[in-house]
Design a protein around this motif. Structure first.
Motif, PDB file in Angstrom:
ATOM      1  N   ARG A  79       0.739  -1.211   0.117  1.00 14.36           N
ATOM      2  CA  ARG A  79       0.128  -0.138   0.113  1.00 14.36           C
ATOM      3  C   ARG A  79       0.945   1.359   0.216  1.00 14.36           C
ATOM      4  O   ARG A  79       1.817   1.457   0.738  1.00 14.36           O
ATOM      5  CB  ARG A  79      -0.849   0.000   1.342  1.00 14.36           C
ATOM      6  CG  ARG A  79      -1.941  -1.275   1.237  1.00 14.36           C
ATOM      7  CD  ARG A  79      -3.064  -1.043   2.467  1.00 14.36           C
ATOM      8  NE  ARG A  79      -3.727  -2.196   2.351  1.00 14.36           N
ATOM      9  CZ  ARG A  79      -4.879  -2.311   3.379  1.00 14.36           C
ATOM     10  NH1 ARG A  79      -4.779  -1.414   4.555  1.00 14.36           N
ATOM     11  NH2 ARG A  79      -5.574  -3.145   3.210  1.00 14.36           N
ATOM     12  N   GLN A  80       0.753   2.205  -0.855  1.00 14.74           N
ATOM     13  CA  GLN A  80       1.032   3.461  -1.116  1.00 14.74           C
ATOM     14  C   GLN A  80       0.102   4.541  -1.124  1.00 14.74           C
ATOM     15  O   GLN A  80      -1.103   3.950  -1.724  1.00 14.74           O
ATOM     16  CB  GLN A  80       2.123   3.387  -2.275  1.00 14.74           C
ATOM     17  CG  GLN A  80       3.524   2.653  -1.744  1.00 14.74           C
ATOM     18  CD  GLN A  80       4.698   2.869  -2.800  1.00 14.74           C
ATOM     19  OE1 GLN A  80       5.443   4.004  -2.821  1.00 14.74           O
ATOM     20  NE2 GLN A  80       4.920   2.054  -3.741  1.00 14.74           N
ATOM     21  N   PRO A  81       0.399   5.681  -1.152  1.00 13.10           N
ATOM     22  CA  PRO A  81      -0.745   6.613  -1.443  1.00 13.10           C
ATOM     23  C   PRO A  81      -1.014   6.717  -3.059  1.00 13.10           C
ATOM     24  O   PRO A  81      -0.231   6.117  -4.067  1.00 13.10           O
ATOM     25  CB  PRO A  81       0.084   7.986  -1.247  1.00 13.10           C
ATOM     26  CG  PRO A  81       0.953   7.754  -0.170  1.00 13.10           C
ATOM     27  CD  PRO A  81       1.325   6.314  -0.383  1.00 13.10           C
ATOM     28  N   ASP A  82      -2.069   7.023  -3.381  1.00 16.57           N
ATOM     29  CA  ASP A  82      -2.764   7.065  -4.913  1.00 16.57           C
ATOM     30  C   ASP A  82      -1.568   7.779  -5.622  1.00 16.57           C
ATOM     31  O   ASP A  82      -1.326   8.929  -5.305  1.00 16.57           O
ATOM     32  CB  ASP A  82      -3.959   7.335  -5.169  1.00 16.57           C
ATOM     33  CG  ASP A  82      -5.085   6.507  -4.179  1.00 16.57           C
ATOM     34  OD1 ASP A  82      -4.413   5.208  -4.211  1.00 16.57           O
ATOM     35  OD2 ASP A  82      -5.981   6.912  -3.802  1.00 16.57           O
ATOM     36  N   GLY A  83      -1.231   7.467  -7.035  1.00 13.35           N
ATOM     37  CA  GLY A  83      -0.809   8.333  -7.869  1.00 13.35           C
ATOM     38  C   GLY A  83       0.794   8.078  -7.756  1.00 13.35           C
ATOM     39  O   GLY A  83       1.395   8.766  -8.518  1.00 13.35           O
ATOM     40  N   VAL A  84       1.399   7.259  -6.715  1.00 16.62           N
ATOM     41  CA  VAL A  84       2.804   7.286  -6.675  1.00 16.62           C
ATOM     42  C   VAL A  84       3.263   6.266  -7.760  1.00 16.62           C
ATOM     43  O   VAL A  84       2.732   5.257  -8.442  1.00 16.62           O
ATOM     44  CB  VAL A  84       2.916   6.365  -5.399  1.00 16.62           C
ATOM     45  CG1 VAL A  84       4.570   5.847  -5.304  1.00 16.62           C
ATOM     46  CG2 VAL A  84       2.732   7.091  -4.141  1.00 16.62           C
ATOM     47  N   LYS A 121       4.186   3.945   3.332  1.00 19.80           N
ATOM     48  CA  LYS A 121       2.842   3.829   3.541  1.00 19.80           C
ATOM     49  C   LYS A 121       2.153   5.254   3.446  1.00 19.80           C
ATOM     50  O   LYS A 121       1.120   5.249   2.934  1.00 19.80           O
ATOM     51  CB  LYS A 121       2.666   3.022   4.881  1.00 19.80           C
ATOM     52  CG  LYS A 121       0.846   2.589   5.070  1.00 19.80           C
ATOM     53  CD  LYS A 121       1.021   1.682   5.994  1.00 19.80           C
ATOM     54  CE  LYS A 121      -0.840   1.321   6.084  1.00 19.80           C
ATOM     55  NZ  LYS A 121      -0.864   0.419   7.304  1.00 19.80           N
ATOM     56  N   SER A 122       2.572   6.092   4.118  1.00 19.33           N
ATOM     57  CA  SER A 122       1.986   7.252   4.232  1.00 19.33           C
ATOM     58  C   SER A 122       2.272   8.343   3.180  1.00 19.33           C
ATOM     59  O   SER A 122       1.150   8.945   2.743  1.00 19.33           O
ATOM     60  CB  SER A 122       2.353   8.041   5.901  1.00 19.33           C
ATOM     61  OG  SER A 122       1.856   7.203   6.664  1.00 19.33           O
ATOM     62  N   PHE A 123       3.539   8.594   2.604  1.00 17.57           N
ATOM     63  CA  PHE A 123       4.070   9.504   1.650  1.00 17.57           C
ATOM     64  C   PHE A 123       4.320   8.991   0.550  1.00 17.57           C
ATOM     65  O   PHE A 123       4.621   9.811  -0.519  1.00 17.57           O
ATOM     66  CB  PHE A 123       5.053  10.487   2.505  1.00 17.57           C
ATOM     67  CG  PHE A 123       4.308  11.058   3.730  1.00 17.57           C
ATOM     68  CD1 PHE A 123       3.541  11.922   3.532  1.00 17.57           C
ATOM     69  CD2 PHE A 123       4.988  10.652   4.704  1.00 17.57           C
ATOM     70  CE1 PHE A 123       2.962  12.658   5.107  1.00 17.57           C
ATOM     71  CE2 PHE A 123       4.650  11.168   6.209  1.00 17.57           C
ATOM     72  CZ  PHE A 123       3.597  12.074   6.096  1.00 17.57           C
ATOM     73  N   GLY A 124       4.593   7.565   0.241  1.00 20.20           N
ATOM     74  CA  GLY A 124       5.426   7.392  -0.961  1.00 20.20           C
ATOM     75  C   GLY A 124       6.772   6.898  -0.755  1.00 20.20           C
ATOM     76  O   GLY A 124       7.377   7.516   0.282  1.00 20.20           O
ATOM     77  N   TRP A 125       7.440   6.226  -1.713  1.00 20.71           N
ATOM     78  CA  TRP A 125       8.574   5.879  -1.558  1.00 20.71           C
ATOM     79  C   TRP A 125       9.709   6.914  -1.560  1.00 20.71           C
ATOM     80  O   TRP A 125      10.802   7.005  -1.251  1.00 20.71           O
ATOM     81  CB  TRP A 125       9.228   4.867  -2.692  1.00 20.71           C
ATOM     82  CG  TRP A 125       8.847   5.246  -4.097  1.00 20.71           C
ATOM     83  CD1 TRP A 125       7.732   5.022  -4.779  1.00 20.71           C
ATOM     84  CD2 TRP A 125       9.853   5.723  -4.892  1.00 20.71           C
ATOM     85  NE1 TRP A 125       7.892   5.393  -6.066  1.00 20.71           N
ATOM     86  CE2 TRP A 125       9.046   6.033  -6.163  1.00 20.71           C
ATOM     87  CE3 TRP A 125      11.005   6.474  -4.662  1.00 20.71           C
ATOM     88  CZ2 TRP A 125       9.744   6.587  -7.143  1.00 20.71           C
ATOM     89  CZ3 TRP A 125      11.508   6.923  -6.071  1.00 20.71           C
ATOM     90  CH2 TRP A 125      11.080   7.292  -7.134  1.00 20.71           C
ATOM     91  N   GLU A 126       9.247   8.170  -2.212  1.00 22.61           N
ATOM     92  CA  GLU A 126      10.214   9.342  -2.497  1.00 22.61           C
ATOM     93  C   GLU A 126      10.572   9.748  -1.074  1.00 22.61           C
ATOM     94  O   GLU A 126      11.668  10.331  -1.036  1.00 22.61           O
ATOM     95  CB  GLU A 126       9.459  10.203  -3.681  1.00 22.61           C
ATOM     96  CG  GLU A 126       9.452   9.935  -4.771  1.00 22.61           C
ATOM     97  CD  GLU A 126       8.883  11.095  -5.587  1.00 22.61           C
ATOM     98  OE1 GLU A 126       8.763  12.231  -5.228  1.00 22.61           O
ATOM     99  OE2 GLU A 126       8.482  11.004  -7.000  1.00 22.61           O
ATOM    100  N   ALA A 127       9.532   9.811  -0.030  1.00 16.73           N
ATOM    101  CA  ALA A 127       9.807  10.247   1.284  1.00 16.73           C
ATOM    102  C   ALA A 127      11.036   9.619   1.785  1.00 16.73           C
ATOM    103  O   ALA A 127      11.806  10.009   2.870  1.00 16.73           O
ATOM    104  CB  ALA A 127       8.432  10.385   2.036  1.00 16.73           C
ATOM    105  N   ALA A 128      11.122   8.532   1.607  1.00 18.34           N
ATOM    106  CA  ALA A 128      12.128   7.668   2.366  1.00 18.34           C
ATOM    107  C   ALA A 128      13.626   7.920   1.589  1.00 18.34           C
ATOM    108  O   ALA A 128      14.693   7.413   2.108  1.00 18.34           O
ATOM    109  CB  ALA A 128      11.824   6.096   1.964  1.00 18.34           C
ATOM    110  N   PHE A 129      13.598   8.784   0.466  1.00  8.38           N
ATOM    111  CA  PHE A 129      14.939   9.339   0.271  1.00  8.38           C
ATOM    112  C   PHE A 129      15.125  10.649   0.824  1.00  8.38           C
ATOM    113  O   PHE A 129      16.047  11.234   1.521  1.00  8.38           O
ATOM    114  CB  PHE A 129      14.957   9.452  -1.197  1.00  8.38           C
ATOM    115  CG  PHE A 129      15.317   8.216  -2.005  1.00  8.38           C
ATOM    116  CD1 PHE A 129      16.428   7.540  -1.874  1.00  8.38           C
ATOM    117  CD2 PHE A 129      14.131   7.566  -2.851  1.00  8.38           C
ATOM    118  CE1 PHE A 129      16.739   6.174  -2.614  1.00  8.38           C
ATOM    119  CE2 PHE A 129      14.330   6.375  -3.378  1.00  8.38           C
ATOM    120  CZ  PHE A 129      15.532   5.686  -3.318  1.00  8.38           C
TER     121      PHE A 129
END
Length: 513
Positions: free
Chosen positions: A79-84, A207-215
């Motif tokens: 699960r990730q936010p829509d549009g990721v 899960k909350s913001f998408g994988w880009e936030a993890a960078f």
């Protein structure tokens, strides 16, 4: 500001240096290992892998409820936010993304120690870590362009990060009294906590913001750390503006004549011929390679194994995959304290201690990896085995992570840089080995050769060191620095600084007798 400075003066300077080294390793690993979990979100997996694992376990007949417990296997979709945006990269392309960092890292490790000894670790660490932090924040844009652009960004980030650990070991040589060296080296395992925090934080962030936030988050934290490093750390006790005279004298006298004491780093050319023809150094290099193989297996492959083979969903994967690193940090503190006590009380020779603790740092982890290949149908047991395998490797603070300080503390950064540069080839070999064995699936039959390969490297390297390693300081450590050129031109025939009573604080290193 005055209150802040006064507080820093009350805290031992070497404690602040050790803590900043700990957090240096922490933020370095945040930028290094985030890709291992992020890529699971960037390239969503296939639920058929989990179905295959379940069918394999159902086919095994055993009485133990532990070995047949697959209830913790989850097939919930990612699960990730829509549009990721996600990508359809092949297993081989993912391996290149994971390995790109280590291609660059291995190169600069070779020269990182020498650079730190020449220009000072404070400056080298600040510049290179700042570059890596900026590139981490640019990684999402690179991935959107093309996977090879991301590989290139990771490669340059690895080039920058490769300077860190050799430079920190050069710093340890100037700041760590022998009776505290185990604890100082344990601080260099701050990356274990960095890994645990990063992988635990990555799942909720994605899960909350998408994988880009993890960078973006690790990159921002790393930039903040760079600022703190510049204001709190200095190259040696002689340069530190807030160190007490009592602490300065204690450190310099405890280290003695094995390390050049100076108010600035001089241009000392390491004796490379003696280094590369030294059997004790080669034994340390082999031991370090074995440790790095296991380290990078857990770093690059463990998240995928926990997610794809054991079937845990991504939000669980980060925390579970970080447990081995957390255990490694805890064990390293315990082993480091034991080693310092052994040195202080002179219980056994340093050489005997280094060889004996190879049992815990290499042989036990190897045996546990072999066991892991045959107990995969018990997810909880598998996680326990991985955790204790890496945890036991915390004893490396008494073996491969400190042996270069024994052999030549004057060139500790160079020795560690060479060993780490060569050994970090494991960082890009292990993803390729894992991809080769798991190209047809992520079942336990595919993963078993990966574990056995790692175990073989672990154990063989320990046996080699036990046969040929030593902790005796080598003769080639005692090399006098090259004379510096005065900033003011001397008249012809002028005497040297030594004969004219120069105030240069350099201590000439006597030949070892």
């Amino acid at each position: 500001m005055k209150i802040h400075i006064k507080f820093l003066e009350l805290v031992p300077a070497r404690f602040i240096v050790a803590m900043m080294m700990f957090f240096a390793c922490w933020v370095n690993y945040m930028m290094r290992v985030n890709m291992s979990v992020n890529i699971i979100a960037m390239v969503p997996g296939d639920s058929r892998d989990i179905a295959k694992v379940q069918s394999e376990c159902e086919a095994i007949v055993a009485n133990s409820s532990l070995l047949n417990d697959t209830s913790s296997v989850s097939t919930r979709p990612l699960r990730q936010p829509d549009g990721v945006v996600t990508f359809d990269w092949s297993t081989q392309q993912q391996a290149y993304v994971l390995a790109g960092y280590f291609w660059g890292y291995a190169i600069t490790c070779l020269v990182g120690g020498t650079a730190a000894e020449r220009w000072g670790p404070r400056r080298v660490v600040f510049i290179t870590m700042l570059v890596a932090a900026v590139l981490t924040t640019l990684s999402p844009q690179a991935a959107r362009l093309h996977y090879m652009v991301l590989v290139a960004v990771r490669f340059v980030s690895g080039l920058a990060s490769g300077f860190l650990f050799p430079a920190l070991h050069a710093l340890v040589a100037h700041w760590a009294p022998p009776a505290e060296k185990g604890r100082f080296v344990s601080a260099l395992l701050g990356g274990s906590i960095g890994t645990a925090v990063t992988w635990s934080l990555t799942g909720p962030l994605i899960k909350s913001f998408g994988w880009e936030a993890a960078f973006y988050v690790p990159g921002a934290i790393s930039i903040f750390w760079c600022v703190a490093w510049w204001f709190l750390v200095y190259d040696s006790p002689a340069q530190h503006p807030r160190i007490s005279e009592e602490e300065k004298v204690y450190i310099l006298e405890a280290i003695g004549d094995k390390v050049q004491h100076s108010d600035e780093f001089h241009k000392i050319v390491p004796p490379f011929k003696s280094i590369f023809t030294s059997l004790p150094f080669l034994a340390m290099l082999v031991l370090h390679y074995g440790s790095n193989w296991g380290l990078y297996f857990c770093m690059t492959a463990a998240p995928k194994f926990v997610s794809s083979a054991l079937g845990f969903d991504l939000t669980s994967t980060g925390g579970l995959a970080s447990l081995p690193y957390l255990a490694r940090m805890i064990f390293s503190l315990i082993f480091g304290a034991i080693g310092d006590r052994i040195v202080k009380q002179n219980i056994v020779s340093i050489t005997f201690m280094r060889k004996f603790f190879c049992l815990f740092s290499h042989i036990v982890p190897g045996l546990l990896l072999i066991a892991l290949g045959y107990t995969g149908c018990a997810p909880i047991l598998s996680v326990v085995l991985i955790t204790f395998s890496m945890g036991s490797n915390g004893a490396s603070t008494l073996t491969n992570l400190v042996n270069h300080q024994d052999l030549a503390p004057n060139f500790a950064g160079t020795l560690y840089g060479i060993a780490n540069g060569i050994s970090n080839s494991a960082g890009f070999i292990t993803p390729l080995v894992t991809a080769y064995f798991t190209k047809n699936g992520n079942g336990f039959e595919e993963w078993r050769p990966v574990f056995i390969t790692g175990a073989t490297v672990y154990i063989a390297s320990a046996v080699y060191f036990i046969l040929f390693g030593t902790a005796e300081t080598q003769q080639w450590n005692y090399v006098a620095p090259q004379p510096r050129e005065d900033r003011r031109k001397r008249p012809s025939g002028a005497s040297s600084s030594a004969s004219t009573g120069s105030t240069d604080t350099t201590v000439t290193i006597p030949a070892k007798t």
